[in-house]
Scaffold this active site. Structure first.
Site, PDB file in Angstrom:
ATOM      1  CB  CYS A 114      85.572  60.785 -34.229  1.00 57.52           C
ATOM      2  SG  CYS A 114      85.475  60.264 -32.508  1.00 57.52           S
ATOM      3  NE  ARG A 151      82.900  58.721 -41.029  1.00 58.57           N
ATOM      4  CZ  ARG A 151      82.159  58.136 -40.085  1.00 58.57           C
ATOM      5  NH1 ARG A 151      81.999  58.737 -38.915  1.00 58.57           N
ATOM      6  NH2 ARG A 151      81.632  56.936 -40.268  1.00 58.57           N
ATOM      7  CG  HIS A 176      85.158  54.689 -36.426  1.00 52.02           C
ATOM      8  ND1 HIS A 176      84.452  54.311 -37.553  1.00 52.02           N
ATOM      9  CD2 HIS A 176      84.461  55.737 -35.877  1.00 52.02           C
ATOM     10  CE1 HIS A 176      83.386  55.094 -37.672  1.00 52.02           C
ATOM     11  NE2 HIS A 176      83.368  55.960 -36.678  1.00 52.02           N
ATOM     12  NE  ARG A 223      78.820  53.038 -35.744  1.00 51.05           N
ATOM     13  CZ  ARG A 223      78.973  54.336 -35.506  1.00 51.05           C
ATOM     14  NH1 ARG A 223      78.173  54.958 -34.653  1.00 51.05           N
ATOM     15  NH2 ARG A 223      79.903  55.028 -36.117  1.00 51.05           N
ATOM     16  CG  ASP A 254      86.486  59.033 -29.265  1.00 55.30           C
ATOM     17  OD1 ASP A 254      85.372  59.601 -29.293  1.00 55.30           O
ATOM     18  OD2 ASP A 254      86.625  57.805 -29.425  1.00 55.30           O
ATOM     19  CD  GLN A 312      85.416  60.035 -37.653  1.00 53.35           C
ATOM     20  OE1 GLN A 312      84.213  59.839 -37.522  1.00 53.35           O
ATOM     21  NE2 GLN A 312      85.902  61.200 -38.075  1.00 53.35           N
TER      22      GLN A 312
HETATM   23  N1  NVA Z   1      84.989  55.817 -29.314  1.00 54.28           N
HETATM   24  C1  NVA Z   1      83.670  56.227 -29.719  1.00 54.28           C
HETATM   25  C2  NVA Z   1      83.685  56.678 -31.135  1.00 54.28           C
HETATM   26  C3  NVA Z   1      82.367  57.197 -31.636  1.00 54.28           C
HETATM   27  C4  NVA Z   1      82.425  57.606 -33.083  1.00 54.28           C
HETATM   28  C5  NVA Z   1      82.698  55.071 -29.512  1.00 54.28           C
HETATM   29  O1  NVA Z   1      83.056  53.934 -29.845  1.00 54.28           O
HETATM   30  O2  NVA Z   1      81.612  55.299 -29.006  1.00 54.28           O
HETATM   31  N1   CP Z   2      81.951  59.694 -35.678  1.00 51.44           N
HETATM   32  C1   CP Z   2      80.935  58.800 -35.852  1.00 51.44           C
HETATM   33  O1   CP Z   2      81.127  57.652 -36.249  1.00 51.44           O
HETATM   34  O2   CP Z   2      79.716  59.328 -35.592  1.00 51.44           O
HETATM   35  P1   CP Z   2      78.368  58.503 -35.438  1.00 51.44           P
HETATM   36  O3   CP Z   2      78.515  57.650 -34.198  1.00 51.44           O
HETATM   37  O4   CP Z   2      77.308  59.549 -35.294  1.00 51.44           O
HETATM   38  O5   CP Z   2      78.160  57.658 -36.651  1.00 51.44           O
END
Ligand code: NVA
Ligand code: CP
Length: 307
Positions: free
Chosen positions: A259, A287, A129, A102, A219, A132
């Site tokens: 998400c 997930r 993502h 990540r 989101d 997800q």
């Molecule tokens: N758009 C959000 C998704 C989190 C799962 C982020 O990148 O923080």
């Molecule tokens: N939706 C998601 O990816 O959650 P986290 O940021 O908690 O991993």
């Protein structure tokens, strides 16, 4: 499947196969049927951003599959002190059977895959993502029974979630509508590709996008890394919210997905969130199952670790 870097790289058949395997693994877990398909395998999990769901579901997923997962915070790795991704990839390829990462830049994920010799799974970048969205598709199919022909509407920032939902939705036969403010559109190349299918629209009008939707999705307005812009984004995105008025435009019985984490009264009202909490927390649970399917397909038959 060698890697999961972005959904564009998967064929329609590969997505269908992952969703079928995810359903099977969910069933086996529910009924206590062991499935140690990755016995003896090790997954490294590199995190350059926070996570609740991704971290826990990958770690538990590897355990369920008979393997192990190592949490590797970028703050503690030499990568955080400037060791090149290319060296990190070559070193980790000597120890591990797969890497989940990540991070911010999609290029970093692609670089790990290019320089290493083991499967790389994208656990979120600023661009997309994919894990997800596989869980999202699984959740929609589980509840609706099918995906083909459904209308999926995303309201909010044209961010990583929007990009992956467009690709995943279109590839599984859905029509995808996106409502976002000018200047915050999804990736231009993805939109061009999606428009070419005749099943994609992007508008500034929430009402237009939400009309007759079968699934509404939103989101956060400020993603990880955009914390400093949060206040300004609150002004820009005001109105890009799933609330009762928007629900009234969608099909009766429309699902709501998020998400997570969610900011109540920003992108979704508390009332709509709670009314659809069963769906949203099924989605979070999925997930685990969807990623286990990804892990099995990427790691099970991968060549032995090494060069
Ligand atoms: N758009 C959000 C998704 C989190 C799962 C982020 O990148 O923080
Ligand atoms: N939706 C998601 O990816 O959650 P986290 O940021 O908690 O991993």
């Amino acid at each position: 499947m060698k890697h999961l870097l972005k959904l564009q790289d998967l064929s329609e058949n590969e997505i269908a196969d992952l969703l079928n395997l995810a359903d099977q693994l969910k069933y086996e877990k529910k009924y206590g049927i062991p499935h140690p398909m990755l016995a003896g395998k090790s997954l490294g999990m590199i995190f350059e951003k926070s996570s609740t769901r991704t971290r826990v579901s990958f770690e538990v997923g590897m355990y369920d599959l008979g393997g192990q997962a190592l949490f590797l915070s970028a703050n503690d790795l030499q990568i955080g002190r400037g060791e090149p991704v290319s060296d990190t990839a070559r070193v980790l390829s000597r120890y591990l059977d797969g890497i989940m990462i990540r991070t911010f830049a999609q290029e970093e994920v692609e670089g790990l895959a290019a320089h290493g010799s083991i499967p790389v799974i994208n656990g979120l970048t600023d661009y997309c993502h994919p894990c997800q969205v596989l869980a999202d598709l699984m959740t929609i199919r589980e509840r609706k029974g099918y995906l083909d022909g459904l209308k999926l509407c995303f309201i909010g920032d044209g961010n990583n979630m929007a990009n992956s939902l467009i690709v995943g939705g279109i590839k599984t036969g859905m029509t995808v509508s996106v409502a976002c403010p000018a200047g915050h559109l999804p990736d231009a190349k993805i939109m061009r590709w999606a428009s070419g299918t005749g099943r994609f629209t992007c508008t500034e009008s929430v009402e237009q996008a939400a009309a007759d939707a079968d699934v509404l999705y939103t989101d956060v307005w400020a993603s990880m890394g955009q914390e400093a812009e949060a206040e300004q984004r609150r002004q820009v995105f005001a109105g890009y919210q799933i609330n009762d008025a928007v629900m009234a435009l969608a099909h009766e019985g429309a699902m709501v997905l998020h998400c997570l984490p969610a900011h109540r009264e920003e992108e979704i009202t508390a009332a709509v969130f709670e009314a659809h909490a069963d769906e949203i927390f099924d989605q979070a649970e999925n997930r685990l199952h969807a990623q286990k399917a990804v892990l099995v397909r990427a790691l099970k038959d991968a060549p032995l670790r090494g060069r």
